[in-house]
Design a protein around this motif. Structure first.
Motif, PDB file in Angstrom:
ATOM      1  N   VAL A 270       0.308   3.995   0.968  1.00 49.06           N
ATOM      2  CA  VAL A 270       0.147   4.924   2.329  1.00 49.06           C
ATOM      3  C   VAL A 270       0.880   4.267   3.394  1.00 49.06           C
ATOM      4  CG1 VAL A 270      -1.434   6.200   3.706  1.00 49.06           C
ATOM      5  CG2 VAL A 270      -2.143   5.636   1.343  1.00 49.06           C
ATOM      6  N   CYS A 271       0.429   2.933   3.775  1.00 45.99           N
ATOM      7  CA  CYS A 271       0.866   2.471   5.059  1.00 45.99           C
ATOM      8  C   CYS A 271       1.876   1.247   4.842  1.00 45.99           C
ATOM      9  CB  CYS A 271      -0.511   1.833   5.741  1.00 45.99           C
ATOM     10  SG  CYS A 271      -1.272   0.382   4.935  1.00 45.99           S
TER      11      CYS A 271
ATOM     12  N   CYS B  26       0.861  -0.967  -0.064  1.00 46.19           N
ATOM     13  CA  CYS B  26      -0.174   0.300  -0.032  1.00 46.19           C
ATOM     14  C   CYS B  26       0.901   1.160  -0.091  1.00 46.19           C
ATOM     15  CB  CYS B  26      -0.898   0.042   1.272  1.00 46.19           C
ATOM     16  SG  CYS B  26      -1.681   1.463   1.280  1.00 46.19           S
TER      17      CYS B  26
ATOM     18  N   HIS C  80      -7.062   1.940   2.833  1.00 44.20           N
ATOM     19  CA  HIS C  80      -6.735   3.154   2.177  1.00 44.20           C
ATOM     20  C   HIS C  80      -7.140   3.236   0.683  1.00 44.20           C
ATOM     21  CE1 HIS C  80      -3.618   3.343   5.272  1.00 44.20           C
ATOM     22  NE2 HIS C  80      -4.158   4.451   5.395  1.00 44.20           N
TER      23      HIS C  80
ATOM     24  N   CYS D 106      -4.347  -0.800   0.222  1.00 44.01           N
ATOM     25  CA  CYS D 106      -4.767  -1.801   1.111  1.00 44.01           C
ATOM     26  C   CYS D 106      -6.325  -1.256   1.127  1.00 44.01           C
ATOM     27  CB  CYS D 106      -4.265  -1.905   2.570  1.00 44.01           C
ATOM     28  SG  CYS D 106      -4.695  -0.273   3.465  1.00 44.01           S
TER      29      CYS D 106
HETATM   30 ZN    ZN Z   1      -2.858   1.073   3.622  1.00 43.04          ZN
END
Ligand code: ZN
Ligand code: Q46
Ligand code: ZN
Length: 315
Positions: free
Chosen positions: A5-6, A3, A25, A22
């Motif tokens: 973002v994370c 992902c 997100h 994910c």
């Molecule tokens: Zn994520």
């Protein structure tokens, strides 16, 4: 695949953004895209009352949920077209979606309320089914929005839909339609505002959104869509997108940024004057609106002359 973002494992890639997400997100990505479309095009104010046209398909159900998640007040409107099992199933799925979330769903049924279904209406009016269908939808959505005092009608047209329509309109240089292809049509002459908040999301993303959010939608296409030329345009654009990710968005967004205003005419700005239909009172350029002509023709079966459905389409 992680992902963006994370950095947890991703479940989907969005190649035009060069990003993987994910589940959490990805849902956030969808909300941000809708929020941005609404903001960039001044589609809705926070206090707007919205009527979303729902068909039981992935786009309109995802749209309903996304608008609610963004804090808008949204009711649904389902139009029963009388297209056999397809209509029965799409209505059941739409009603289940609304019931599970305690949402307000208005239902108009062409057969029960107006005495004809799309296949019969199209035959009687000597129109292609999608033409009779589009005309009925526009009329009944507008009427429901006026009667319910809604500020806007939202429809689930996504990036693939709009790029395909644009492709077709450019291919045939249908300049009148190009002027009406912005994702917002302002209220004018008694017609409510129309907005398309999904224009920044591709079809694949709305389908993934429904799967992730557990939204049960009708997967089958309307049986009347077979041979529809927009399906061919979508395939052509998908082939381009495959080798050149981002082309579809660049084509559509570039049109909005740099060209659409050149095609907006006085008629689109609402400077023309309309009378009203002597049958239903809807704004109309003729004594009787095209929908009332269709209802009359369908109820008396096929008459001797071809019906002139002369009102301009809205897109
Ligand atoms: Zn994520
Ligand atoms: S529902 Fe209506 Fe579509 Fe079916 S009859 Fe044609 S226009 S294909 S979006
Ligand atoms: Zn009328």
């Amino acid at each position: 695949m992680k992902c963006r973002v994370c950095r947890e494992p991703a479940v989907i890639d969005v190649r035009r953004h060069n990003a993987n997400f994910c589940t959490d997100h990805f849902v956030e990505h969808c909300r941000r895209q809708v929020e941005r479309a609404i903001h960039d095009h001044d589609m809705l104010e926070p206090e707007s009352r919205v009527l979303v046209a729902v068909s039981g398909g992935k786009d309109s159900l995802a749209l309903w949920e996304l608008l609610l998640a963004l804090g808008h007040e949204v009711d649904g409107l389902y139009l029963g077209l009388g297209i056999g099992e397809y209509s029965d199933r799409s209505r059941a799925l739409t009603e289940a979606f609304a019931a599970e979330r305690a949402l307000t769903l208005r239902v108009i049924d062409l057969v029960e309320d107006h005495g004809f279904d799309i296949p019969a209406g199209a035959r009687a009016a000597k129109r292609a089914p999608c033409s009779a269908c589009g005309l009925s939808k526009r009329h009944l959505f507008d009427e429901a929005a006026r009667d319910g005092d809604y500020d806007a009608i939202a429809t689930g047209h996504n990036l693939d839909d709009e790029a395909a329509v644009l492709f077709g309109n450019v291919l045939h240089w249908q300049t009148e339609y190009l002027g009406r292809q912005a994702p917002v049509l302002p209220a004018r002459n008694g017609f409510p505002r129309k907005v398309k908040p999904l224009v920044r999301l591709a079809e694949r993303e709305t389908a993934a959104y429904c799967v992730i959010r557990g939204i049960d939608y009708i997967v089958d296409e309307c049986p009347m869509s077979a041979g529809n030329r927009h399906l061919g345009y979508k395939e052509a654009l998908n082939a381009i997108e495959e080798t050149s990710p981002g082309s579809k968005a660049a084509f559509y967004n570039g049109f909005l940024d740099r060209a659409v205003e050149r095609f907006v005419t006085e008629a689109d700005l609402g400077t023309d004057r309309l009378g009203s239909c002597d049958q239903c009172g809807a704004p109309s350029s003729n004594d009787r609106c095209a929908f009332c002509v269709l209802v009359e023709r369908a109820s008396t079966a096929s008459g001797p002359q071809v019906v002139a459905l002369t009102e301009k389409p809205m897109r």
